[in-house]
Each structure stands twice: as structure tokens, then as C-alpha cells.
Enzyme design. Structure first.
Site, short mmCIF file in Angstrom:
data_model
loop_
_atom_site.label_atom_id
_atom_site.label_comp_id
_atom_site.label_asym_id
_atom_site.label_seq_id
_atom_site.Cartn_x
_atom_site.Cartn_y
_atom_site.Cartn_z
N LYS A 16 -4.38 6.04 5.12
CA LYS A 16 -5.21 6.26 6.32
C LYS A 16 -4.54 7.25 7.27
O LYS A 16 -5.16 8.18 7.76
CB LYS A 16 -5.45 4.92 7.05
CG LYS A 16 -6.11 3.86 6.18
CD LYS A 16 -6.34 2.56 6.93
CE LYS A 16 -5.08 1.87 7.42
NZ LYS A 16 -4.19 1.38 6.33
N ARG A 90 -9.80 -4.63 12.64
CA ARG A 90 -9.18 -5.25 11.47
C ARG A 90 -9.65 -6.68 11.28
O ARG A 90 -9.18 -7.35 10.35
CB ARG A 90 -7.67 -5.26 11.66
CG ARG A 90 -6.97 -4.16 10.91
CD ARG A 90 -5.48 -4.32 11.11
NE ARG A 90 -4.78 -3.68 10.07
CZ ARG A 90 -3.97 -2.63 10.25
NH1 ARG A 90 -3.79 -2.14 11.44
NH2 ARG A 90 -3.35 -2.09 9.25
N ARG A 129 7.96 5.01 1.44
CA ARG A 129 7.57 5.78 2.63
C ARG A 129 8.76 5.99 3.56
O ARG A 129 9.53 5.07 3.83
CB ARG A 129 6.45 5.07 3.38
CG ARG A 129 6.10 5.78 4.68
CD ARG A 129 4.80 5.34 5.27
NE ARG A 129 4.78 3.94 5.66
CZ ARG A 129 3.73 3.35 6.19
NH1 ARG A 129 2.61 4.02 6.39
NH2 ARG A 129 3.78 2.07 6.51
N ARG A 161 10.19 2.09 7.95
CA ARG A 161 9.67 1.07 8.86
C ARG A 161 10.12 -0.32 8.42
O ARG A 161 10.13 -0.62 7.23
CB ARG A 161 8.13 1.12 8.83
CG ARG A 161 7.54 1.79 10.04
CD ARG A 161 6.08 2.11 9.86
NE ARG A 161 5.20 0.96 9.63
CZ ARG A 161 3.88 1.05 9.58
NH1 ARG A 161 3.28 2.21 9.77
NH2 ARG A 161 3.13 0.00 9.36
N ARG A 172 1.46 -8.34 4.55
CA ARG A 172 0.45 -7.44 5.15
C ARG A 172 -0.77 -7.34 4.24
O ARG A 172 -1.91 -7.32 4.70
CB ARG A 172 1.05 -6.06 5.40
CG ARG A 172 2.02 -6.05 6.57
CD ARG A 172 2.90 -4.82 6.57
NE ARG A 172 2.17 -3.58 6.73
CZ ARG A 172 2.70 -2.38 6.47
NH1 ARG A 172 3.94 -2.27 6.05
NH2 ARG A 172 1.98 -1.30 6.65
P1 AP5 Z 1 0.10 6.33 4.91
O1 AP5 Z 1 -0.85 7.45 5.15
O2 AP5 Z 1 1.29 6.22 5.82
O3 AP5 Z 1 -0.68 4.93 4.80
P2 AP5 Z 1 -1.50 4.07 5.87
O4 AP5 Z 1 -2.76 3.65 5.19
O5 AP5 Z 1 -1.62 4.81 7.17
O6 AP5 Z 1 -0.52 2.82 5.98
P3 AP5 Z 1 0.07 2.01 7.23
O7 AP5 Z 1 1.22 1.19 6.67
O8 AP5 Z 1 0.42 2.88 8.37
O9 AP5 Z 1 -1.12 1.14 7.58
P4 AP5 Z 1 -1.14 -0.24 8.14
O10 AP5 Z 1 -2.58 -0.28 8.29
O11 AP5 Z 1 -0.55 -1.38 7.42
O12 AP5 Z 1 -0.13 -0.15 9.40
P5 AP5 Z 1 -0.40 -0.05 10.95
O13 AP5 Z 1 0.65 0.83 11.49
O14 AP5 Z 1 -1.83 0.27 11.24
O15 AP5 Z 1 0.61 6.45 3.39
C1 AP5 Z 1 1.55 5.54 2.84
C2 AP5 Z 1 2.52 6.28 1.90
O16 AP5 Z 1 1.81 6.76 0.76
C3 AP5 Z 1 3.19 7.51 2.52
O17 AP5 Z 1 4.52 7.56 2.07
C4 AP5 Z 1 2.37 8.70 2.02
O18 AP5 Z 1 3.16 9.88 1.88
C5 AP5 Z 1 1.88 8.20 0.66
N1 AP5 Z 1 0.52 8.65 0.34
C6 AP5 Z 1 -0.56 8.71 1.18
N2 AP5 Z 1 -1.65 9.13 0.52
C7 AP5 Z 1 -1.27 9.31 -0.78
C8 AP5 Z 1 -1.96 9.71 -1.97
N3 AP5 Z 1 -3.27 10.00 -1.95
N4 AP5 Z 1 -1.25 9.76 -3.13
C9 AP5 Z 1 0.08 9.45 -3.16
N5 AP5 Z 1 0.79 9.08 -2.07
C10 AP5 Z 1 0.12 9.00 -0.89
O19 AP5 Z 1 -0.16 -1.56 11.42
C11 AP5 Z 1 1.12 -2.15 11.48
C12 AP5 Z 1 1.06 -3.56 12.08
O20 AP5 Z 1 0.52 -3.52 13.42
C13 AP5 Z 1 0.13 -4.55 11.34
O21 AP5 Z 1 0.78 -5.15 10.25
C14 AP5 Z 1 -0.18 -5.55 12.48
O22 AP5 Z 1 0.89 -6.42 12.73
C15 AP5 Z 1 -0.33 -4.64 13.69
N6 AP5 Z 1 -1.72 -4.19 13.87
C16 AP5 Z 1 -2.18 -2.92 13.71
N7 AP5 Z 1 -3.51 -2.85 13.96
C17 AP5 Z 1 -3.90 -4.12 14.29
C18 AP5 Z 1 -5.15 -4.71 14.64
N8 AP5 Z 1 -6.27 -3.98 14.72
N9 AP5 Z 1 -5.19 -6.03 14.89
C19 AP5 Z 1 -4.07 -6.78 14.85
N10 AP5 Z 1 -2.84 -6.30 14.51
C20 AP5 Z 1 -2.76 -4.98 14.23
#
Ligand code: AP5
Length: 222
Positions: A16, A90, A129, A161, A172
């Protein structure tokens, strides 16, 4: 040009954030990433950051009331002409709150963009990552920086991270399946869901999203 109000949905690690970086360049949209905002609060040790920290460190979702207010305030402040939301909603309660806010403002969502990837792929990606403090993201195998451990774009040190440790990634994922996956049906029923295969290369996923958004905009003008 019609307003774009977009949501990025999908499991952790589906790509994402990777797609958001590209879409922001394409459309100059305010980017509101819940995880980044929460991590910023945690680093600044605000009241919200302190309350969110334990949930995040354990791979749990932060309670709805904390997150909803934070995001709706942001939409009001920055999202007047469109937005790209990453990591919100979410839960069904968050989706309902967003829907009510949009109705209040007389606006509507353009689409919920679902980037899909299976659990094994998620674990592989998140364990490799690395990122810098500015949020530039790499993968040690799939997208390595030119110099190990150093950001290509700003020369700062890369780090892993805390919640990318394998045992936390599994939690997660469990949270995603239980609390966020119901939103697929939620947005499908509202005819807002658009699916993308996140297992394909980032450029291919990006091309597909762009083509979909171009079609949606054309339909909007008819
Ligand atoms: P990347 O693009 O970084 O993936 P992402 O989908 O953005 O993953 P996140 O871990 O950031 O998402 P998340 O939703 O768990 O975390 P968030 O920060 O929102 O890609 C991942 C890796 O793959 C990278 O190394 C990249 O290079 C590689 N890659 C990407 N695309 C690729 C492809 N096509 N092919 C090969 N490799 C690829 O949330 C963190 C925490 O915050 C949650 O756990 C929760 O505690 C809290 N939180 C956040 N939002 C909420 C909410 N709305 N409600 C409650 N708690 C929340």
C-alpha cells in the site's frame, strides 16, 4: 477534473505504501497514512502516542475512538479537494465514521483500492523491509538500496520497524483477517471496491491502478 477520494486497503506488507508513493506523484493528493501519523505521535511522546504505543508494538489495532478522531481532523484540515487514505478505515466502525463524515460534507468516496497479497508473501516482504526516517522503503532482496543500510534518496541510515519482527507480523495478519477483511465485502456492496494483484511487480500494480482510476474518472464525466 473530478475530485479523487481514495482508500488503500489490504494486508500489512501488500504494498500500500509503495503504491501510495507513486499515486501521490501522479495526482498530487494529500496522503494521510494512519500508521505514519501514529508513529509520529509515538516519537513525539504525545498523549495519543503513549496510548497507541502498546497496541502497535503488539501488532494490535489501536482503539477506534483514538484513530477516528485523528483521521477525520486530518481530512478536514488537508483533504478538502481530495485525499489518499492509507491504513484507514481498518474496521467497520471506522468505515461507518468515514461514510458519515463524507455524507456530512456532501462528498463521496471514489474507490477503495484493495491491494492483495497472501500471508506467506506478506511475511517474506515485511521481514526484509528496511526504511529511513523520511519513509523511503526498500526490501533487502526485492528492492535493495545501492549501498547496504543507506537510503538512496537522502543518505540516512535504514532501519527495521519493530513491528516487522516475524511474531508481530503474524499478529498483524490475524488482526487484518479478523477486523479489516470484512471491509472488502462492505465496499463491494457499495460498488466502490477495486481489486489489484499485489503479488505482481510494483510497476505493474501501479499501471493497473492508474488505468482503473482513469476509467473511473471518464465514467464520472459521462
Ligand atoms: P509496503 O509498501 O511498505 O507495504 P504496506 O502495505 O504499506 O505495509 P505496512 O506494514 O506499512 O502496512 P500496515 O498496514 O501493516 O502498517 P501501518 O503502518 O498502516 O511494502 C512492504 C515491503 O514489500 C517493502 O519492503 C516493499 O519494498 C516490498 N514491496 C512492495 N510492493 C512489492 C511488490 N509488488 N513486489 C515485491 N515487493 C514489494 O500500521 C501499523 C500499525 O499502526 C498497525 O499494526 C496498528 O497498530 C496501527 N494502525 C494503523 N492504522 C490503524 C487503524 N486504522 N486503526 C487502528 N490501528 C491502526
Amino acid at each position: 477534473m473530478s475530485e479523487l477520494n481514495l482508500i488503500l486497503l489490504g494486508p500489512p506488507g501488500a504494498g500500500k505504501g509503495t503504491q501510495a508513493t507513486r499515486l501521490r506523484k501522479d495526482f498530487s493528493l494529500p496522503y494521510i497514512a494512519t500508521g505514519d501519523l501514529l508513529r509520529d505521535h509515538r516519537e513525539r511522546d504525545t498523549e495519543l502516542g503513549q496510548a497507541a504505543s502498546e497496541y502497535m508494538n503488539n501488532g494490535k489495532l489501536v482503539p477506534d475512538d483514538l484513530v477516528i478522531k485523528m483521521i477525520l481532523d486530518r481530512i478536514e484540515a488537508e483533504g478538502g479537494d481530495g485525499f489518499l487514505l492509507d491504513g484507514f478505515p481498518r474496521t467497520v466502525a471506522q468505515a461507518d465514521a468515514l461514510g458519515a463524515e463524507m455524507a456530512n460534507l456532501g462528498r463521496r468516496l471514489t474507490a477503495a483500492l484493495l491491494v492483495q497479497a497472501d500471508d506467506d508473501e506478506v511475511v517474506r516482504r515485511l521481514s526484509g523491509r528496511r526504511q529511513c526516517r523520511q519513509g523511503h522503503v526498500y526490501h533487502v532482496d526485492f528492492d535493495p538500496p545501492k549501498h547496504e543500510g543507506v537510503c538512496d534518496q537522502d543518505g540516512t541510515k535504514l532501519f527495521q520497524r519493530d513491528d516487522d519482527r516475524p511474531e508481530i507480523v503474524l499478529r498483524r495478519l490475524a488482526e487484518y483477517h479478523e477486523q479489516t477483511e470484512p471491509l472488502i465485502d462492505y465496499y463491494e456492496r457499495r460498488d466502490l471496491l477495486r481489486r489489484f494483484n499485489g503479488a505482481r511487480a510494483p510497476t505493474e500494480v501501479h499501471d493497473h491502478i492508474r488505468a482503473t482510476l482513469a476509467t473511473l474518472r471518464l465514467e464520472d464525466q459521462l
